[in-house]
Design a protein around this motif. Structure first.
Motif, PDB file in Angstrom:
ATOM      1  N   LEU A 177       0.842  -1.205   0.000  1.00 30.90           N
ATOM      2  CA  LEU A 177       0.000   0.000   0.000  1.00 30.90           C
ATOM      3  C   LEU A 177       0.871   1.246   0.000  1.00 30.90           C
ATOM      4  N   ARG A 209       1.350   4.661   1.188  1.00 31.97           N
ATOM      5  CA  ARG A 209       0.825   5.513   2.243  1.00 31.97           C
ATOM      6  C   ARG A 209       0.589   6.935   1.742  1.00 31.97           C
ATOM      7  N   ASN A 210      -0.466   7.528   2.229  1.00 37.25           N
ATOM      8  CA  ASN A 210      -0.860   8.896   1.885  1.00 37.25           C
ATOM      9  C   ASN A 210      -1.276   9.039   0.432  1.00 37.25           C
ATOM     10  N   VAL A 216      -1.965  -5.726   8.669  1.00 39.92           N
ATOM     11  CA  VAL A 216      -0.842  -6.602   9.024  1.00 39.92           C
ATOM     12  C   VAL A 216      -1.353  -7.956   9.533  1.00 39.92           C
ATOM     13  N   MET A 270      -3.492   4.102   8.656  1.00 36.37           N
ATOM     14  CA  MET A 270      -2.615   2.920   8.660  1.00 36.37           C
ATOM     15  C   MET A 270      -2.093   2.615  10.060  1.00 36.37           C
ATOM     16  N   ASP A 271      -1.828   3.653  10.840  1.00 33.69           N
ATOM     17  CA  ASP A 271      -1.244   3.450  12.162  1.00 33.69           C
ATOM     18  C   ASP A 271      -2.296   3.397  13.269  1.00 33.69           C
ATOM     19  N   ASP A 300      -1.388   7.998   6.741  1.00 32.97           N
ATOM     20  CA  ASP A 300      -0.613   7.448   7.857  1.00 32.97           C
ATOM     21  C   ASP A 300      -1.497   7.237   9.079  1.00 32.97           C
TER      22      ASP A 300
END
Lengths: 343, 343, 343
Positions: free
Chosen positions: C295, C297-298, C314, C306-307, C303
């Motif tokens: 992927l 990111r942004n 994951v 994702m975080d 972010d």
């Protein structure tokens, strides 16, 4: 709970290094084990490898484990290492995902990532390795970035096998010519490990521009102080070789010339006589010769030196297998590291 | 103490070849073993491979061992093979170090290195394979250079499975068209093994220029003499096929045209009718057809021939696995070969 | 006697899918097994891979088997897939031989072959995968062609781990921007598996041109009907996200523009706001976010998303390991599949 990595020998005490060398010597006597039974290690190569890949892959096998070899950007996706990037360029995924996902699959991650040779201020940050260490939840091993700690252990073990105690033995790291400007990693590492072993170390190079990064010069000076050895720089071939017990050769590009290598070429070309030959070796105290390999014969060292009994480069290369097994086994034995897969 | 290699079947007696074939047939019945338990083999590919790589890798696994696959110049460093070179070109390390270091890591080294097709007088020296055999301290296996002895064993085993005793069976090695000038290795090997098995062998090719190197023609003639067979050359398709028990196809470039292939192209293009088809196979004595693969369908052989029951090319390919396990097991059982790693 | 493959989840009943997911969960708890003891799987990659390759290779190892990784056209010979071709082009051997020979060496064959993106009418035939299934005599596994059934299982398992029962949970598959037109495989697969699990599924995309191939739309509609869920298409971001339990993101090229991508670019560029961000996720019912990876990111997701704890990408990636082991074990347990090599 923090996982311990193997990124640099500077993170390991002298006693810890000695213990790894002892374990490596034990693996050399008795190679088979079950320390990695059912475990897996990912070997990520951003650059080519022969010894490193083969020795890690076989080392894992001999301990009951399995190595997966990945070449990001070649047979795997290119990886982004910057934080916060809008990823509209060439990279297809971020190190955060790569490291986290790999940590779910494997028990150890090993990384080779050479500098880009454009800007030393960037390269010296060792971003790729540090990013893996930051995001991975399993131990990370340095397979050569801007230092080469696995080579350090192999080198130290080979010297001990041939010389016994290394304390205050005279050690020369000599720069040699190579047609391309090469990584300073092994040179940095040579200073680190030789000083850590308490040797009297001379860095022999053509000009002050070839002195290594102050970070490693400082680490080496501190190592020397702590371990009863010494560190000096010389540009005098004859003086440096005189009475040496070990001559270690390596070529590297001068740091001030990063990104403008055409200007460095004239200096390198003017110092082809730094080649290690029989005349220079005759100045030593029956000194040993070694090199991390690969080595261009008759450029860095002559055939006569390479084929002489003084050359222990092949022993050193063999030791890569044994020391890396010791590193893997040590990292896997940490409390808190996942106990593997069903074991 | 000299280590025995597997470089060419010419180094092996008929009885030794028969023993390898018997061991291979035994592995075919009962594939799992411990003959390579804890051992490693390095597979060095200077050229692409599918069957060879897969069969060696799985063969090692089935016998408890592990294969490391290396592609020098691609994911490993480019290697120098000449002696005494000042290595200021593209090669980064010398075969002396490569072979010696690999010998410390692995128990067997296998090498694929095709000719360069520029100068047959150079290619016929088989320098890469010979250099590995010279410098390695472990047994070396030929995975195809200017001969292909593993293919020979697989081919012989497939013929024996289908024909039983091969003595004086009529064998035709026919040249076929291919858009590129190919290696003579399998053609050389076909002559060597068919004559070794005492078959009556015909080399069928367009013109005398396609006759194989005199070294292999002479070896084959000597084999024929020693084993009660015969060897002849023919340019007459109908005569050659008539009454044949085995037709083996292969394309190769004519030796006199090495390095000036554009001149050979017209000859090759004029002989596309050498394709193996049903009409030609009808001339045989219910003959078998085989090929070493890869094979371009409808160029070297028609779909009808490839899909007929007479085609045993897939059996021959399968046998690569079994014969190579026999070769590896045999080489590892030599007295004097290092007894492996702790076993 | 027909061998069963794992080409598409449409060939598997809901009960069979559930059984695979249960076996996968069992492998997740207890990873080591002997289901592939002494067996081998060939992994054929016509395109790059990180997760797929690592998870299959390690999965085979954990079950006692061995994976051989092949990249045809790169380190193996280029393959012909058309029937009856006069092979005078670039391909060196026919899938008939490749599949038959590999079937002699290995017990399972897994294939990754992305579309060519020139003509969807050609790509939708999935010729490479079907050719392997046709010619191989061992089970064949789809590692992503125009669908990605292994990802489906990993995705379903991750959702079940976090949500428990998936029946009538609200599921959004959202198209996102990516600088290149990508494969529709994972998008097709997302619809297939979400509807198979009885979820209420919304396909959110910029314009009707981004609706997926009617084959998969029809399969998904039928799945929804059989499993008590639903399927709808939306171009309204806010409506689609509202109350969602799962948001799954993927970018893909619009099918009508295959082969003339420069014309599609303007449409894609105009819909960069489809990025998954916190504002959109705030519209959901505390929804989970996932993606197949890799992927950007942004670009596809911020972010922050994702975080966030909502991101289970994951976990989904980890599950690839477990579900693929379930698939391999299941295929090997078929009566009629060769019982392996001496076992």
């Amino acid at each position: 709970m923090t996982v311990r990595h193997f990124l640099n020998t500077t993170d390991y005490s002298r006693a810890e290094i000695d213990a790894l060398l002892e374990q490596a010597a034990e693996f050399k006597r008795s190679p088979q084990g079950q320390q990695l039974a059912g475990k897996a290690i990912a070997l990520l190569f951003f650059n080519p490898s022969m010894r490193t890949r083969t020795s890690f892959e076989i080392g894992a096998f001999q301990l009951g484990g399995h190595a997966v070899v990945l070449a990001p950007g070649k047979d795997a996706w290119p990886i982004e290492f910057e934080v916060g990037t809008v990823m509209d360029g060439d990279t297809e995924e971020h190190i955060a995902e790569v490291a986290r996902v790999l940590s779910r699959y494997v028990d150890l991650i090993a990384v080779r990532a050479f500098p880009k040779f454009q800007d030393w201020q960037v390269d010296r940050q060792d971003k790729v390795l540090k990013a893996f260490a930051q995001y991975a939840t399993v131990p990370v091993i340095n397979m050569e970035t801007i230092t080469h700690p696995c080579q350090e252990l192999a080198h130290a073990l080979a010297m001990k096998e041939h010389l016994g105690d290394l304390q205050n033995k005279k050690y020369v790291l000599t720069w040699t010519y190579h047609p391309k400007p090469l990584n300073t990693a092994v040179a940095n590492s040579a200073l680190l490990i030789a000083t850590k072993m308490g040797m009297d170390v001379t860095l022999l190079c053509p000009t002050p521009e070839y002195i290594l990064d102050e970070r490693y010069m400082d680490f080496a000076a501190q190592n020397a102080k702590e371990n009863g050895g010494s560190l000096q720089v010389s540009h005098d071939i004859e003086a440096a070789y005189s009475g040496a017990h070990v001559v270690y050769a390596k070529s590297w590009g001068a740091l001030p010339y990063f990104g403008r290598w055409e200007q460095e070429k004239a200096i390198r070309d003017a110092h082809k006589h730094f080649i290690v030959d029989e005349a220079k070796m005759a100045l030593t105290d029956n000194g040993l010769f070694s090199h991390c390999l690969p080595l261009r014969r008759n450029i860095k060292a002559t055939d006569a030196v390479m084929d002489s009994p003084a050359c222990i480069a092949v022993d050193e290369a063999e030791n890569r297998l044994h020391v890396q097994k010791a590193v893997m086994a040590s990292l896997m034995s940490q409390p808190g590291v996942k106990s593997g897969l069903g074991f």
